[in-house]
Design a protein around this motif. Structure first.
Motif, PDB file in Angstrom:
ATOM      1  N   ARG A  71      -0.820   5.909   9.493  1.00  0.00           N
ATOM      2  CA  ARG A  71      -1.094   4.633  10.149  1.00  0.00           C
ATOM      3  C   ARG A  71      -1.953   3.750   9.247  1.00  0.00           C
ATOM      4  NH1 ARG A  71      -1.642   8.333  14.416  1.00  0.00           N
ATOM      5  NH2 ARG A  71      -0.135   7.981  16.116  1.00  0.00           N
ATOM      6  N   LEU A  72      -1.580   2.482   9.198  1.00  0.00           N
ATOM      7  CA  LEU A  72      -2.370   1.474   8.503  1.00  0.00           C
ATOM      8  C   LEU A  72      -3.038   0.627   9.574  1.00  0.00           C
ATOM      9  CD1 LEU A  72      -3.137   0.151   5.762  1.00  0.00           C
ATOM     10  CD2 LEU A  72      -1.184  -1.369   6.083  1.00  0.00           C
ATOM     11  N   GLU A  73      -4.339   0.843   9.777  1.00  0.00           N
ATOM     12  CA  GLU A  73      -5.062   0.208  10.875  1.00  0.00           C
ATOM     13  C   GLU A  73      -5.924  -0.931  10.352  1.00  0.00           C
ATOM     14  OE1 GLU A  73      -7.328   3.358  12.564  1.00  0.00           O
ATOM     15  OE2 GLU A  73      -5.578   4.393  13.406  1.00  0.00           O
ATOM     16  N   GLU A  74      -5.738  -2.112  10.928  1.00  0.00           N
ATOM     17  CA  GLU A  74      -6.565  -3.246  10.533  1.00  0.00           C
ATOM     18  C   GLU A  74      -7.860  -3.227  11.330  1.00  0.00           C
ATOM     19  OE1 GLU A  74      -6.274  -8.044   9.659  1.00  0.00           O
ATOM     20  OE2 GLU A  74      -4.739  -7.056  10.883  1.00  0.00           O
TER      21      GLU A  74
ATOM     22  N   VAL B 235       2.168  -6.529   4.051  1.00  0.00           N
ATOM     23  CA  VAL B 235       0.887  -6.506   4.774  1.00  0.00           C
ATOM     24  C   VAL B 235       0.133  -7.807   4.520  1.00  0.00           C
ATOM     25  CG1 VAL B 235      -1.260  -5.224   5.101  1.00  0.00           C
ATOM     26  CG2 VAL B 235       0.832  -4.019   4.453  1.00  0.00           C
TER      27      VAL B 235
ATOM     28  N   VAL C 285       0.865  -1.178   0.000  1.00  0.00           N
ATOM     29  CA  VAL C 285       0.000   0.000   0.000  1.00  0.00           C
ATOM     30  C   VAL C 285       0.901   1.227   0.000  1.00  0.00           C
ATOM     31  CG1 VAL C 285      -1.819   1.271   1.174  1.00  0.00           C
ATOM     32  CG2 VAL C 285      -1.761  -1.223   1.315  1.00  0.00           C
TER      33      VAL C 285
ATOM     34  N   ILE D 262      -6.502   3.778   6.332  1.00  0.00           N
ATOM     35  CA  ILE D 262      -5.276   4.568   6.427  1.00  0.00           C
ATOM     36  C   ILE D 262      -5.625   5.922   7.026  1.00  0.00           C
ATOM     37  CG2 ILE D 262      -3.424   5.675   5.138  1.00  0.00           C
ATOM     38  CD1 ILE D 262      -3.580   3.475   3.111  1.00  0.00           C
TER      39      ILE D 262
ATOM     40  N   PHE E 212       3.639   0.969   2.716  1.00  0.00           N
ATOM     41  CA  PHE E 212       3.561  -0.156   3.630  1.00  0.00           C
ATOM     42  C   PHE E 212       3.698  -1.422   2.791  1.00  0.00           C
ATOM     43  CE2 PHE E 212       0.941   3.099   5.755  1.00  0.00           C
ATOM     44  CZ  PHE E 212       1.561   3.143   7.001  1.00  0.00           C
TER      45      PHE E 212
ATOM     46  N   SER F 150      -1.390  -1.146  14.921  1.00  0.00           N
ATOM     47  CA  SER F 150      -1.357  -0.657  13.547  1.00  0.00           C
ATOM     48  C   SER F 150       0.086  -0.529  13.085  1.00  0.00           C
ATOM     49  CB  SER F 150      -2.065   0.700  13.451  1.00  0.00           C
ATOM     50  OG  SER F 150      -1.385   1.663  14.243  1.00  0.00           O
TER      51      SER F 150
ATOM     52  N   TYR G 271      -8.613  -2.712   6.077  1.00  0.00           N
ATOM     53  CA  TYR G 271      -7.783  -1.679   6.683  1.00  0.00           C
ATOM     54  C   TYR G 271      -8.349  -0.281   6.425  1.00  0.00           C
ATOM     55  CZ  TYR G 271      -4.169  -5.317   7.017  1.00  0.00           C
ATOM     56  OH  TYR G 271      -3.469  -6.450   7.316  1.00  0.00           O
TER      57      TYR G 271
END
Length: 515
Positions: A71-74, A96, A53, A103, A93, A80, A101
């Protein structure tokens, strides 16, 4: 259904030939990820299945922002991935794992930016560009001190700011959609045909015109020429900040695969000079990238400012339909048809909507009747009016109405024997009367005219089954399934090439998904 898809793809190819949209592949710079990334990697994915990403963070003026925390938050997980944008505003990113997700981008003194939910599968390479708005600019605007320093004398100022912000772009969000969804296909087709009105709708010069001082680019244009033209336009802008040059930059940025910059330039052009063309091109850019509600807003303002513009009303109709307001869309198209009764655009838009609608549209029959009357040698005029009459009297005792529908459909295929959709509709009409032998002949002609018309194979199979030809029926059902798979694959391939805008509506903190 199949023919609708082919017309959509044909329209896209035609536009590519005329304007040669050049998609620029953005090379991501691999960045170190903190040790917290272990949760996202898990077991390493096979080669070719890795997920990446990447994107860029900019301010509302288009300048890149360095040092932004991204931040890449799941979904449904507390931890994250984190990184910061580099000097060129980029972030990436990698490694992964599959999942859902969001962002988020944060920087002191700026309003937080967030993406739509992203569903990542093995092998995906997603790009998400975000825009952060300055909190200082908000305070300045609230105090009434904000002005456009670059505006020319007499430039337009909106009575109120748009009710939306284009916060970024992402790949097509196909969640909840099936590739052959009729309404989605119709919306896409109308967006493409609205785009085609940019240069030919009113006779006004296009964005690449002599007024802007740049030679028009023909079908042989290359990425190098496009970039050179953009640099030339930027130099012109430094000497003379005009709406024409902003509109030109919008066109060039779209062709170079940067819709985010394109829509900003179109908005600047419309703010500086509220011409019919500038409104129309801004609204069209929003519609093309699935910002349906913002497109409705812009086309509505444009139609109020330019009440004699039929193409503005046609664009508004397309945007309203995409946003789910079918009846209001039909009314706007009927107004467009009344403004320019001899122009087929509004009638064709209306006919496409009528075909996909489950119930007759308000004023649709009246306008399509006029279309057939004014253009008796137009196959589409006869087809759409015949279709409307059939839908009106289907299942009723009004045999005269159905006979009239049959007459117009028959006239359509006489004028254009390659109009497979009209043969298909004749077959449906005859089948509902119980005339299965005639329906079979109609369906065969539909397939001969349009070999990939999946619905014709399906209905031919049903007709064969009704007369006891089960083996032939099974063969047609198999051909229908093959056609549906091919159609879905073609549509999904085209959608993957189209990037959609992330929209923040006024007073809403997060990006709203386009309809």
């Amino acid at each position: 259904m199949m023919n609708c898809s082919r017309r959509l793809v044909s329209a896209a190819k035609l536009f590519e030939k005329e304007s040669v949209v050049v998609l620029i592949a953005v090379v991501g710079v691999l960045m170190g990820i903190s040790s917290r990334a272990g949760w996202a990697r898990g077991t390493s994915l096979p080669q070719g299945k890795a997920i990446t990403v990447e994107g860029t963070v900019r301010n509302s003026g288009g300048e890149v922002l360095a040092g932004v925390m991204v931040r890449l938050e799941e979904k449904e997980r507390p931890d994250s991935l984190e990184t910061k944008t580099k000097a060129d505003g980029s972030f990436v990113f990698s490694g992964v794992r599959p999942g859902a997700y969001t962002i988020r981008a944060e920087k002191g003194g700026w309003r937080e930016g967030a993406s739509n939910p992203l569903v990542l599968n093995a092998g995906d390479k997603k790009r998400v560009d975000l825009v952060l708005e300055s909190l200082a600019a908000d305070r300045t605007g609230a105090a009434g001190a904000s002005t456009s320093s670059g505006s020319a004398a007499g430039a337009m100022e909106f009575d109120d700011k748009p009710n939306f912000t284009v916060a970024g772009v992402t790949d097509w969000n196909n969640t909840g959609m099936h590739g052959s969804d009729v309404r989605v296909q119709t919306s896409q087709a109308l967006a493409k045909e609205t785009l085609a009105l940019k240069n030919g709708g009113t006779g006004e010069d296009s964005a690449l015109d002599s007024k802007a001082g740049v030679t028009s680019l023909n079908s042989g244009e290359s990425e190098t020429r496009l970039r050179a033209a953009r640099e030339q336009a930027r130099k012109m802008l430094a000497n003379a900040d005009t709406a024409d040059v902003h509109r030109l930059l919008g066109e060039l940025n779209e062709r170079l695969g940067d819709p985010l910059e394109a829509v900003r330039e179109y908005e600047r052009a419309a703010r500086m000079e509220p011409s019919e063309q500038n409104y129309f091109e801004w609204g069209t850019e929003l519609l093309l990238h699935r910002a349906d509600e913002p497109a409705v807003e812009v086309f509505t303002k444009g139609s109020h400012a330019h009440p004699d513009s039929a193409r503005m009303l046609a664009g508004l109709g397309a945007a309203l339909y995409a946003a789910g307001n079918t009846e209001e869309a039909a009314r706007r198209l009927c107004e467009a048809a009344d403004l320019k009764p001899m122009d087929s655009t509004a009638y064709l838009f209306l006919g496409k909507m009528e075909k996909s609608a489950t119930a007759p549209l308000p004023c649709g029959e009246e306008k399509l009747a006029r279309f057939a009357q004014e253009e008796p040698r137009n196959a589409w005029a006869n087809y759409y009016y015949g279709l409307t009459l059939w839908k009106r009297d289907r299942g009723s005792e009004n045999s005269a109405g159905l006979q009239l529908a049959e007459s117009y459909l028959g006239k359509a295929v006489t004028i254009d024997p390659k109009l497979g959709e009209a043969y298909l509709q004749l077959g449906i009409l005859h089948s509902e009367r119980g005339s299965f032998e005639q329906a079979i002949r109609d369906y065969k002609k539909a397939i001969e005219a349009s070999p990939q018309l999946g619905e014709a194979h399906y209905r031919l199979g049903l007709a064969y089954r009704r007369i006891g030809e089960d083996a032939k029926a099974e063969q047609e059902f198999q051909m229908y399934e093959q056609a549906e798979k091919a159609e879905t694959a073609a549509i999904e391939s085209e959608r993957r090439e189209l990037r959609q805008f992330l929209i923040i509506l006024k007073d809403q903190p997060a990006a709203a998904s386009p309809r």
